[in-house]
Structures are given as structure tokens and as C-alpha cells.
Design a protein around this motif. Structure first.
Motif, short mmCIF file in Angstrom:
data_model
loop_
_atom_site.label_atom_id
_atom_site.label_comp_id
_atom_site.label_asym_id
_atom_site.label_seq_id
_atom_site.Cartn_x
_atom_site.Cartn_y
_atom_site.Cartn_z
N LEU A 77 0.83 -1.38 -0.03
CA LEU A 77 0.36 -0.01 0.11
C LEU A 77 0.89 1.21 -0.03
O LEU A 77 0.42 2.25 -0.80
N ARG A 78 2.03 1.30 0.72
CA ARG A 78 2.85 2.27 0.84
C ARG A 78 3.56 2.56 -0.85
O ARG A 78 3.54 3.67 -1.30
N THR A 79 3.73 1.64 -1.18
CA THR A 79 4.24 1.64 -2.67
C THR A 79 3.22 2.33 -3.67
O THR A 79 3.43 3.13 -4.52
N ARG A 80 2.16 1.84 -3.59
CA ARG A 80 0.94 2.19 -4.24
C ARG A 80 0.88 3.66 -4.23
O ARG A 80 0.46 4.47 -5.15
N TYR A 81 0.63 4.02 -2.84
CA TYR A 81 0.55 5.45 -2.65
C TYR A 81 1.70 6.25 -3.20
O TYR A 81 1.42 7.30 -3.98
N LEU A 82 3.12 5.75 -3.03
CA LEU A 82 4.05 6.50 -3.70
C LEU A 82 4.03 6.67 -5.13
O LEU A 82 4.74 7.55 -5.64
N ALA A 84 1.21 6.77 -6.88
CA ALA A 84 -0.03 6.90 -7.58
C ALA A 84 0.24 8.51 -8.21
O ALA A 84 0.99 9.27 -8.04
N THR A 85 -0.34 8.55 -9.44
CA THR A 85 -0.05 9.66 -10.24
C THR A 85 -0.84 10.85 -10.22
O THR A 85 -0.71 12.12 -10.79
N ASN A 86 -2.17 10.58 -9.52
CA ASN A 86 -3.04 12.05 -9.34
C ASN A 86 -3.76 11.69 -8.07
O ASN A 86 -3.63 10.81 -7.20
N VAL A 91 -5.43 9.59 -2.91
CA VAL A 91 -6.53 9.76 -1.74
C VAL A 91 -6.94 8.19 -1.47
O VAL A 91 -6.89 7.85 -0.33
N LYS A 92 -7.26 7.58 -2.41
CA LYS A 92 -7.79 6.02 -2.26
C LYS A 92 -6.49 5.22 -1.57
O LYS A 92 -7.12 4.49 -0.64
#
Length: 186
Positions: A77-82, A84-86, A91-92
């Protein structure tokens, strides 16, 4: 004479419609930019918190062999947050990371050795401070999102909002259960 008055009235109506359209457009732009500005303030803190997660995982991993799946999920989840392009994707990802992160802190309660570790306690305090700052900024961000979501649904703004691609924005959320950890409010 009547013809001239009709032209003047039509011209005034046209000027009114155009000026109203410009005002609506400018308000939508302002609301959208306000969200971006407020999220940028939150983004700084979320990145700081995301930077603390690997250290937390490293400390906790020593003691929590049975919680490997949870630690892996937090890391993903940390990697997905970092990545994220928009803002909507951030936020999700941040909402999901909040839930997983609160869970890892709650699970650490079952491991007295983790709770007694000085590095863990220091990191926990740092994260608690970040969460307090996030709570303040989250409130401002969510107010901006709320005003924006109302603004794009108000008449006559909704006539311009949809064709211009202004859609509903998601709130940055944290549940009451997630705010509680060891009696400390985040």
C-alpha cells in the motif's frame, strides 16, 4: 425604435449569460485548485509517514513472524501511494494505508517486546505527531472537497461542470476506530 430596444435587450441578455458562464467557470477552477493546494499540504505529511513505514516494518518484523501478510500489505500500500499519479488515486491509496497502518499498530499491542523497543516507541511518537498534523490538514482538505462537490452539482454550474470534466472528488477518510490506538487519539 422598437427594433433597437429589442437588440439592446438581447445584447444585455447575451452579456449576462456570458458573464454568468465566466463566473461559474472561474468558481469551478478556484474550487478545483483549492483542492489541489490543500492536498499538496497533506501529501507532504503522507510522504513523510510513508517514509517512516519501512523503518516501522523493519522493527516490527523482528517480533511479528506471524504477521508477515500484514507487513507485506502495508508495504504494498505504501508503494501504491508513492506511485499514484493523481490526487484521486493518492486519496484512495492513503485511505487504505490508514486502515492497514492502524491495524499494524493495533496488532503490535499483542507483542510486548515490540512495545518496549525504544526505536519502536520513538517511531510511534513521530507517527503520532504526523497523524495529528494530518488530521488538521485533512479537515481543511475535506472542506474543500465538500465545497467542490456541492459546487459542481449546483445549478447552473452543473451545466458547465460535466462537459468540462469536473467530477466528484473523494474525501480523505479515517474512521473513528482507526483514530484509536492504545487510548491515544490520532
Amino acid at each position: 425604435m422598437n427594433h433597437i430596444i429589442l437588440i439592446i435587450v438581447l445584447a444585455l441578455i447575451l452579456v449576462y449569460i456570458v458573464s454568468s458562464g465566466v463566473k461559474i467557470y472561474n468558481r469551478l477552477v478556484m474550487l478545483n485548485q483549492n483542492i489541489d493546494k490543500n492536498f499538496a499540504n497533506i501529501d507532504v505529511l503522507l510522504k513523510q509517514r510513508a517514509d517512516e513505514i519501512p523503518e516501522l516494518v523493519k522493527i516490527v518484523k523482528k517480533y511479528m513472524e506471524y504477521e508477515e501478510g500484514l507487513l507485506t500489505k502495508v508495504t504494498e500500500l505504501r508503494t501504491r501511494y508513492l506511485n499514484a499519479t493523481n490526487n484521486d488515486n493518492k486519496v484512495k491509496a492513503a485511505n487504505e494505508l490508514n486502515k492497514a497502518f492502524a491495524h499494524i499498530l493495533a496488532v503490535s499491542e499483542n507483542y510486548p517486546d515490540v512495545k518496549a523497543n525504544a526505536s519502536f516507541l520513538s517511531l510511534q511518537q513521530r507517527i503520532s505527531e504526523l497523524e495529528n498534523h494530518l488530521a488538521d490538514r485533512r479537515e481543511l482538505y475535506n472542506d474543500s472537497v465538500n465545497l467542490y462537490n456541492i459546487g459542481i452539482k449546483e445549478f447552473p454550474a452543473l451545466l458547465l461542470a460535466k462537459p468540462m470534466g469536473y467530477g466528484k472528488k473523494e474525501l480523505l477518510q479515517i474512521s473513528e476506530k482507526e483514530k484509536q490506538y492504545d487510548g491515544v487519539q490520532f
